[in-house]
Design a protein around this motif. Sequence first.
Motif, PDB file in Angstrom:
ATOM      1  N   GLN A  98     -18.396 -22.278 -13.811  1.00  0.00           N
ATOM      2  CA  GLN A  98     -18.957 -21.975 -14.743  1.00  0.00           C
ATOM      3  C   GLN A  98     -20.169 -23.090 -14.975  1.00  0.00           C
ATOM      4  O   GLN A  98     -19.251 -23.698 -15.484  1.00  0.00           O
ATOM      5  CB  GLN A  98     -19.408 -20.904 -15.527  1.00  0.00           C
ATOM      6  N   ALA A  99     -21.542 -22.917 -15.803  1.00  0.00           N
ATOM      7  CA  ALA A  99     -22.290 -24.145 -16.203  1.00  0.00           C
ATOM      8  C   ALA A  99     -21.604 -24.172 -17.594  1.00  0.00           C
ATOM      9  O   ALA A  99     -21.704 -25.368 -18.431  1.00  0.00           O
ATOM     10  CB  ALA A  99     -23.362 -23.916 -16.354  1.00  0.00           C
ATOM     11  N   ALA A 100     -20.673 -23.142 -18.244  1.00  0.00           N
ATOM     12  CA  ALA A 100     -20.244 -23.315 -19.499  1.00  0.00           C
ATOM     13  C   ALA A 100     -19.042 -23.342 -19.937  1.00  0.00           C
ATOM     14  O   ALA A 100     -18.549 -23.476 -20.487  1.00  0.00           O
ATOM     15  CB  ALA A 100     -20.357 -21.961 -20.281  1.00  0.00           C
ATOM     16  N   GLY A 101     -18.436 -24.164 -18.482  1.00  0.00           N
ATOM     17  CA  GLY A 101     -17.041 -24.101 -18.690  1.00  0.00           C
ATOM     18  C   GLY A 101     -16.246 -23.575 -18.287  1.00  0.00           C
ATOM     19  O   GLY A 101     -14.809 -24.417 -17.892  1.00  0.00           O
ATOM     20  N   GLY A 102     -16.368 -22.242 -18.142  1.00  0.00           N
ATOM     21  CA  GLY A 102     -15.517 -21.241 -17.746  1.00  0.00           C
ATOM     22  C   GLY A 102     -15.285 -21.250 -16.347  1.00  0.00           C
ATOM     23  O   GLY A 102     -15.832 -22.147 -15.990  1.00  0.00           O
ATOM     24  N   TRP A 103     -14.209 -20.607 -15.688  1.00  0.00           N
ATOM     25  CA  TRP A 103     -14.035 -20.120 -14.071  1.00  0.00           C
ATOM     26  C   TRP A 103     -14.059 -19.137 -14.228  1.00  0.00           C
ATOM     27  O   TRP A 103     -13.994 -18.231 -14.598  1.00  0.00           O
ATOM     28  CB  TRP A 103     -13.047 -20.799 -13.907  1.00  0.00           C
ATOM     29  N   LYS A 104     -14.762 -18.166 -13.188  1.00  0.00           N
ATOM     30  CA  LYS A 104     -15.328 -17.649 -13.038  1.00  0.00           C
ATOM     31  C   LYS A 104     -14.159 -17.025 -11.669  1.00  0.00           C
ATOM     32  O   LYS A 104     -14.306 -17.511 -10.200  1.00  0.00           O
ATOM     33  CB  LYS A 104     -16.387 -16.794 -12.193  1.00  0.00           C
ATOM     34  N   LEU A 105     -13.771 -15.490 -11.447  1.00  0.00           N
ATOM     35  CA  LEU A 105     -13.621 -15.159  -9.475  1.00  0.00           C
ATOM     36  C   LEU A 105     -14.413 -14.759  -8.906  1.00  0.00           C
ATOM     37  O   LEU A 105     -15.347 -13.997  -9.802  1.00  0.00           O
ATOM     38  CB  LEU A 105     -12.335 -14.153  -9.816  1.00  0.00           C
ATOM     39  N   ILE A 106     -15.198 -15.078  -7.875  1.00  0.00           N
ATOM     40  CA  ILE A 106     -15.769 -15.275  -6.620  1.00  0.00           C
ATOM     41  C   ILE A 106     -15.252 -13.643  -5.716  1.00  0.00           C
ATOM     42  O   ILE A 106     -16.486 -12.854  -5.566  1.00  0.00           O
ATOM     43  CB  ILE A 106     -16.535 -16.355  -6.033  1.00  0.00           C
ATOM     44  N   THR A 107     -14.353 -14.371  -5.296  1.00  0.00           N
ATOM     45  CA  THR A 107     -13.737 -13.484  -4.118  1.00  0.00           C
ATOM     46  C   THR A 107     -12.179 -13.511  -4.038  1.00  0.00           C
ATOM     47  O   THR A 107     -12.191 -14.527  -3.727  1.00  0.00           O
ATOM     48  CB  THR A 107     -14.737 -13.327  -2.908  1.00  0.00           C
ATOM     49  N   GLY A 108     -11.782 -12.380  -3.294  1.00  0.00           N
ATOM     50  CA  GLY A 108     -11.158 -12.308  -2.592  1.00  0.00           C
ATOM     51  C   GLY A 108     -10.608 -11.174  -2.245  1.00  0.00           C
ATOM     52  O   GLY A 108     -10.421 -10.379  -2.129  1.00  0.00           O
ATOM     53  N   GLY A 109      -8.609 -11.490  -1.324  1.00  0.00           N
ATOM     54  CA  GLY A 109      -8.067 -10.730  -0.882  1.00  0.00           C
ATOM     55  C   GLY A 109      -6.737 -10.597  -0.123  1.00  0.00           C
ATOM     56  O   GLY A 109      -6.628 -12.338  -0.089  1.00  0.00           O
ATOM     57  N   PRO A 110      -6.430 -10.114   0.910  1.00  0.00           N
ATOM     58  CA  PRO A 110      -5.620 -10.833   2.259  1.00  0.00           C
ATOM     59  C   PRO A 110      -6.324 -11.106   2.691  1.00  0.00           C
ATOM     60  O   PRO A 110      -7.434 -11.138   3.840  1.00  0.00           O
ATOM     61  CB  PRO A 110      -4.937  -9.314   2.335  1.00  0.00           C
ATOM     62  N   GLY A 111      -5.794 -12.358   3.713  1.00  0.00           N
ATOM     63  CA  GLY A 111      -6.413 -12.976   5.212  1.00  0.00           C
ATOM     64  C   GLY A 111      -6.574 -14.378   4.735  1.00  0.00           C
ATOM     65  O   GLY A 111      -6.046 -14.786   4.102  1.00  0.00           O
ATOM     66  N   ILE A 112      -7.205 -15.579   5.528  1.00  0.00           N
ATOM     67  CA  ILE A 112      -6.485 -17.029   5.785  1.00  0.00           C
ATOM     68  C   ILE A 112      -8.458 -16.666   5.957  1.00  0.00           C
ATOM     69  O   ILE A 112      -9.172 -16.384   6.701  1.00  0.00           O
ATOM     70  CB  ILE A 112      -6.112 -17.324   6.789  1.00  0.00           C
ATOM     71  N   PRO A 113      -8.933 -17.493   4.438  1.00  0.00           N
ATOM     72  CA  PRO A 113     -10.644 -17.629   4.702  1.00  0.00           C
ATOM     73  C   PRO A 113     -10.335 -18.897   5.671  1.00  0.00           C
ATOM     74  O   PRO A 113     -10.061 -20.085   5.097  1.00  0.00           O
ATOM     75  CB  PRO A 113     -10.527 -18.190   2.874  1.00  0.00           C
ATOM     76  N   ASN A 114     -12.048 -18.928   6.291  1.00  0.00           N
ATOM     77  CA  ASN A 114     -12.581 -19.367   6.874  1.00  0.00           C
ATOM     78  C   ASN A 114     -13.817 -19.985   6.485  1.00  0.00           C
ATOM     79  O   ASN A 114     -14.686 -18.708   7.064  1.00  0.00           O
ATOM     80  CB  ASN A 114     -12.323 -19.891   8.335  1.00  0.00           C
ATOM     81  N   LEU A 115     -14.632 -21.016   5.824  1.00  0.00           N
ATOM     82  CA  LEU A 115     -15.965 -21.657   5.290  1.00  0.00           C
ATOM     83  C   LEU A 115     -16.395 -21.472   6.688  1.00  0.00           C
ATOM     84  O   LEU A 115     -15.972 -22.306   7.397  1.00  0.00           O
ATOM     85  CB  LEU A 115     -16.098 -21.948   4.333  1.00  0.00           C
ATOM     86  N   LEU A 116     -17.979 -20.801   6.054  1.00  0.00           N
ATOM     87  CA  LEU A 116     -18.918 -21.473   7.945  1.00  0.00           C
ATOM     88  C   LEU A 116     -20.359 -21.989   7.140  1.00  0.00           C
ATOM     89  O   LEU A 116     -20.288 -21.782   6.108  1.00  0.00           O
ATOM     90  CB  LEU A 116     -19.090 -19.904   8.615  1.00  0.00           C
ATOM     91  N   ALA A 117     -20.490 -21.891   8.323  1.00  0.00           N
ATOM     92  CA  ALA A 117     -22.185 -23.075   7.887  1.00  0.00           C
ATOM     93  C   ALA A 117     -23.075 -21.848   7.598  1.00  0.00           C
ATOM     94  O   ALA A 117     -24.317 -22.649   7.390  1.00  0.00           O
ATOM     95  CB  ALA A 117     -22.500 -23.765   8.960  1.00  0.00           C
ATOM     96  N   THR A 118     -22.715 -20.735   8.611  1.00  0.00           N
ATOM     97  CA  THR A 118     -23.643 -19.826   7.571  1.00  0.00           C
ATOM     98  C   THR A 118     -24.062 -19.509   6.536  1.00  0.00           C
ATOM     99  O   THR A 118     -22.774 -19.638   5.490  1.00  0.00           O
ATOM    100  CB  THR A 118     -23.967 -18.395   8.632  1.00  0.00           C
ATOM    101  N   LYS A 119     -25.174 -19.148   5.748  1.00  0.00           N
ATOM    102  CA  LYS A 119     -25.077 -18.930   4.260  1.00  0.00           C
ATOM    103  C   LYS A 119     -25.916 -17.325   3.874  1.00  0.00           C
ATOM    104  O   LYS A 119     -26.220 -17.128   4.758  1.00  0.00           O
ATOM    105  CB  LYS A 119     -25.294 -20.280   3.904  1.00  0.00           C
ATOM    106  N   GLY A 120     -24.770 -17.509   3.069  1.00  0.00           N
ATOM    107  CA  GLY A 120     -26.047 -16.145   2.153  1.00  0.00           C
ATOM    108  C   GLY A 120     -26.828 -16.709   1.228  1.00  0.00           C
ATOM    109  O   GLY A 120     -27.116 -17.540   1.130  1.00  0.00           O
TER     110      GLY A 120
END
Length: 161
Positions: A98-120
Motif C-alpha cells: 500500500q502507499a502507506a507502506g503496509g501490505w494488504k491481502l487482495i485475494t487467495g484460495g486453493p488453485g493455481i493463479p494465472n494472471l490474464l491480459a483482461t482487466k477489471g
Amino acid sequence: MRVLCLGIALAFSASTALAADMKLSPADTAAAFKAAGFAKKGNRWEGCGDPGTAAYTPGTIETVRDVNGDGQPEAIITEGSSYCFGNTGMGYAIVSKQAAGGWKLITGGPGIPNLLATKGAGGWPDIEIGGPGFCFPVERWNGKEYRLHRHQYEGKACRPR
C-alpha cells in the motif's frame, strides 16, 4: 492429472514472467507473508496448517511485480499441500504493498493463479484459477474484491460440470 497440473504451473510461470520481477527487502518479504496469513516457523513460512505431510511445500513468493499499474509491487505467494488444497495441491495469495507502506491481502484460495491480459476495475488483471479439470473459473476485480466473472478453458468459454 499430474501432467495437467504441471502444464498449468508452467503457464502460471510463463504469464508471471512477462514483466521483470522486483526484489523485496527482508522487511517487505516478512510483511507480505504476514498479510497473506503466513507465520514463520524456523526458516520457512507456513500458512495452511498442513500437519507435516511429505508433499508439503512451504510458502514461496513466486513473483513480485506491479500487476495493476499503480506503481506499488504485488507479490504472488504459493504453498503446496494436498492436505490443505485437495487435488489441486496448491494454494495462493496475492498481496499488495500500500502507499502507506503496509501490505494488504487482495485475494487467495486453493488453485493455481494465472494472471490474464483482461482487466477489471483499477487495472487489476483477471485471474484464471487452475486446477484439475478442463473448465476453470476466472475472477475479476470489482473495485473491492475478486469475484467470479466467467469460466474458460484455453481462452474459450466453457460450462463447469
